[in-house]
Design an enzyme around this catalytic site. Structure first.
Site, PDB file in Angstrom:
ATOM      1  N   ASP A 158       0.817  -1.218   0.000  1.00 56.17           N
ATOM      2  CA  ASP A 158       0.000   0.000   0.000  1.00 56.17           C
ATOM      3  C   ASP A 158       0.849   1.266   0.000  1.00 56.17           C
ATOM      4  O   ASP A 158       0.516   2.252  -0.663  1.00 56.17           O
ATOM      5  CB  ASP A 158      -0.930   0.023   1.214  1.00 56.17           C
ATOM      6  CG  ASP A 158      -2.051  -0.995   1.101  1.00 56.17           C
ATOM      7  OD1 ASP A 158      -2.123  -1.675   0.055  1.00 56.17           O
ATOM      8  OD2 ASP A 158      -2.835  -1.119   2.052  1.00 56.17           O
ATOM      9  N   GLY A 178      -5.506   1.697  -1.852  1.00 55.76           N
ATOM     10  CA  GLY A 178      -4.781   0.459  -1.622  1.00 55.76           C
ATOM     11  C   GLY A 178      -5.119  -0.713  -2.522  1.00 55.76           C
ATOM     12  O   GLY A 178      -4.506  -1.777  -2.406  1.00 55.76           O
ATOM     13  N   ASP A 357      -6.155   6.244 -24.348  1.00 57.86           N
ATOM     14  CA  ASP A 357      -6.723   7.419 -23.686  1.00 57.86           C
ATOM     15  C   ASP A 357      -6.650   8.658 -24.596  1.00 57.86           C
ATOM     16  O   ASP A 357      -5.783   8.756 -25.465  1.00 57.86           O
ATOM     17  CB  ASP A 357      -5.936   7.672 -22.390  1.00 57.86           C
ATOM     18  CG  ASP A 357      -6.536   8.740 -21.515  1.00 57.86           C
ATOM     19  OD1 ASP A 357      -7.726   8.625 -21.195  1.00 57.86           O
ATOM     20  OD2 ASP A 357      -5.810   9.677 -21.143  1.00 57.86           O
ATOM     21  N   GLU A 386     -10.525   6.639 -27.155  1.00 55.10           N
ATOM     22  CA  GLU A 386     -11.478   7.497 -26.447  1.00 55.10           C
ATOM     23  C   GLU A 386     -11.648   8.815 -27.197  1.00 55.10           C
ATOM     24  O   GLU A 386     -10.749   9.641 -27.228  1.00 55.10           O
ATOM     25  CB  GLU A 386     -10.990   7.770 -25.021  1.00 55.10           C
ATOM     26  CG  GLU A 386     -11.943   8.674 -24.252  1.00 55.10           C
ATOM     27  CD  GLU A 386     -11.305   9.333 -23.034  1.00 55.10           C
ATOM     28  OE1 GLU A 386     -12.030   9.614 -22.064  1.00 55.10           O
ATOM     29  OE2 GLU A 386     -10.079   9.586 -23.074  1.00 55.10           O
TER      30      GLU A 386
END
Length: 644
Positions: A158, A178, A357, A386
């Site tokens: 994490d 996390g 993207d 996109e």
């Protein structure tokens, strides 16, 4: 004996240090670096047996620009060595003969002062034939996941003290929570059982930014998995586990921009590696407070024959935001770098597709080259771009085969169907009239005449950037089911965002990215609700989950939905009928917006030829004989199938 051994070792060291002949110095130097790897050589490895036999290595090392590289390996030839403006880079053009064998070899860099450095490079075998890389298509259903918010399988990763952002705060919408790659892998049973066939995680490459980069779109190393998500082995394992189930992994890539903390931003190889580079370098000390990034987000300039040059540059060369440098794909070395990076990931992970993207923002000629290079190597692969526009003309422009006035050919198989997303949401929400309500769905689908290949377009109702479906339909479960079931009947590639199946929402603050990307219940330790097991879900949430599961699992084996003829009838009396037909299989999707019971004369649909046919209600299992009348007792959607 110990004392004698120590005296002997000291003597050897003294002898080495006192040796001052040039030949001795040379030998010591060679011994000391024989297994030394340079700071960066990218791609970190390559593969044999590509159609395109060229490979360009980016080499990053202090003063490497003063070195001359040599390679002695059968089938590998240095064609050209290119120096950069920065002395810390070399770009080496290689040719890898079709008959080259996989293996390791040394690249020896000889400097002007006679010293040498050596880097061991590897050519690997390809895991499967190029034509066996099968991309996603309209037989698939794609599950979109924001990894940081889906499931945390490994709490030990994490926080990474070597990275800039070192906090976890699940109460904050824009901090890291996390979730990781293993969290996705651990719940593939859930995803598969729902009926999904492909998984699209948002980017998991390193985003070593100071804050707010949990989403993954500010990449700081294009060849490294962010350690807070796991490592390359975890990524490969996810791909492998999906393949074992006959499922596909779609990688989210970003060719338009990188993160401001990308390693090359500290030492850019050329003066035009990023757009507006001079502006950035002159204001670098105060850049975080700078707002003049020369961006206008006018994506229509790609098609607009009247667009000014300054507006075109504002879209293609302006920075997306101040923390995301805009990459200059007109630089041939950067262009090659991006193309090779995509191919490396396809080969390394055995990908089933790429989602690119911000497709209209980079140089559009480069994007054509990029997609073309991938499809040249992998003819059955799939890429979706996109284009966030509600205008079908703009979306259609980017799809391969479009008859564009300017002659542009994108080589892009799929685009994202923002126009249909908008039409469905508005059509379901609006009160019925001659130009509102269900007619929006009808007219939206009618626009398919313009698209080069409607079945290859990716349709969706919500994603990581848009409000949740349940929020968009004012938290009306019936409306949510109508919208979702209609989308899943269309001649399209459907994508559903994680949590839509349990009515996750961002109603408290519609459009807020932190709420849109809420943690999936059950994915984190001590969650009170577990959607994976249904523990703690409301009856409405369970109903929606079962609804999605029933349709997606039917869709897997439905030739009518995957490849059948599409026929629809204009909305009538608050109802809308859509038919999908393939041989003996007929699927009928009915939307009824009437609040009270209504009877409809089925003679209106006589041309379909369904008289006397027996149907089953896909959700309730009830039987229905198609004769003269159908009674719709309540508002909602009905799905009938002849597949009993």
């Amino acid at each position: 004996m110990k004392l004698i051994r120590n005296i002997f070792l000291v003597a050897i060291l003294v002898a080495l240090q006192s040796c001052n002949t040039s030949e001795s110095s040379k030998n010591v130097s060679e011994v000391s670096i024989s297994n030394t790897f340079l700071e960066r050589v990218e791609p970190p490895n390559w593969f044999v047996d590509f159609k395109n036999t060229s490979l360009q290595l980016l080499v990053k090392e202090e003063s490497i620009g003063n070195a001359t590289p040599t390679i002695s390996y059968a089938g590998v030839t240095i064609k050209k060595v290119n120096k950069a403006k920065s002395k810390n880079y070399l770009f080496i053009d290689l040719d890898i003969d079709k008959n080259t064998k996989p293996g390791k070899f040394d690249i020896v860099f000889k400097f002007e002062n006679g010293s040498k450095k050596t880097h061991t490079y590897e050519l690997k075998s390809r895991v499967k034939a190029a034509e066996d890389f099968i991309g996603f298509n309209n037989s698939d259903a794609i599950y979109l996941i924001t990894p940081d918010r889906f499931a945390n399988a490994d709490a030990s990763n994490d926080i990474n003290k070597n990275l800039h952002e070192t906090t976890i705060d699940r109460s904050h919408g824009y901090k890291r929570h996390g979730g990781d790659i293993q969290g996705i892998t651990n719940h593939l049973d859930y995803i598969e059982n729902l009926g999904f066939t492909s998984v699209w995680p948002t980017p998991v490459l390193e985003n070593n930014m100071y804050n707010g980069s949990y989403h993954g779109y500010a990449i700081t190393d294009y060849y490294k998995v962010d350690p807070r998500f796991g490592n390359l082995s975890d990524y490969k394992k996810l791909a492998d586990e999906l393949r074992k189930r006959g499922m596909k992994l779609i990688m989210d890539q970003v060719a338009n921009h990188c993160g401001l903390e990308h390693w090359w931003m500290k030492d850019l190889p050329f003066e035009d590696w990023v757009n507006n580079q001079k502006n950035y370098e002159e204001n670098i000390e105060n850049w975080n407070n700078k707002t003049n990034i020369n961006s206008n987000h006018r994506r229509t300039t790609n098609q607009d024959s009247y667009a000014s040059e300054s507006d075109r540059k504002g879209n293609n060369e302006g920075w997306f935001v101040s923390t995301m440098p805009d990459l200059n794909q007109r630089n041939p070395y950067l262009a090659k770098y991006i193309i090779q990076n995509s191919i490396w990931w396809i080969e390394t992970l055995g990908l089933g597709g790429i989602r690119q993207d911000t497709y209209p923002y980079p140089d559009k000629d480069f994007m054509s080259d990029w997609a073309g290079a991938i499809m040249y190597e992998y003819p059955n692969f799939s890429i979706v771009g996109e284009e966030w526009s509600y205008n079908p003309l703009l979306v259609g422009y980017w799809q391969k085969g479009a008859k564009n006035k300017d002659g542009y050919e994108s080589n892009l198989k799929s685009t994202m169907d923002f126009p249909m997303q908008k039409a469905i949401i508005e059509g379901i929400n609006e009160e019925e009239s001659w130009d509102k309500g269900l007619v929006k769905l009808y007219e939206g689908l009618a626009n398919d005449f313009y698209y080069a290949s409607p079945k290859d377009i990716m349709v969706f109702l919500d994603n990581h950037d848009k409000s949740r479906l349940f929020t968009e339909v004012q938290e009306d479960v019936v409306k949510a089911k109508m919208a979702l079931s209609y989308m899943l009947m269309l001649p399209r590639i459907p994508q559903i965002y994680y949590g839509t199946e349990i009515l996750m929402n961002d109603t408290a603050k519609p459009g807020d990215h932190g709420l849109i990307r809420t943690d999936f219940p059950g994915g984190f330790k001590d969650d009170a609700i577990n959607a994976f097991t249904k523990e703690g879900l409301s009856e409405e949430q369970k109903s929606m989950q079962n609804f999605v599961k029933a349709i997606l699992n039917y869709r897997k084996n439905s030739d009518a939905i995957k490849q059948g003829k599409t026929l629809h009838f204009a909305p009538y009396k608050g109802t809308y009928f859509l038919f999908r037909i393939y041989n003996d299989e007929v699927v009928v999707h009915i939307i009824n917006k009437n609040k009270s019971s209504i009877s409809l004369d089925l003679n209106r649909f006589k041309e379909v030829g369904l008289e006397g046919k027996k149907f089953k209600n896909l959700i309730t299992g009830e039987s229905f004989i198609w004769n003269d009348v159908i009674e719709l007792s309540e508002k909602g959607s009905t799905i009938l199938t002849t597949k009993l």
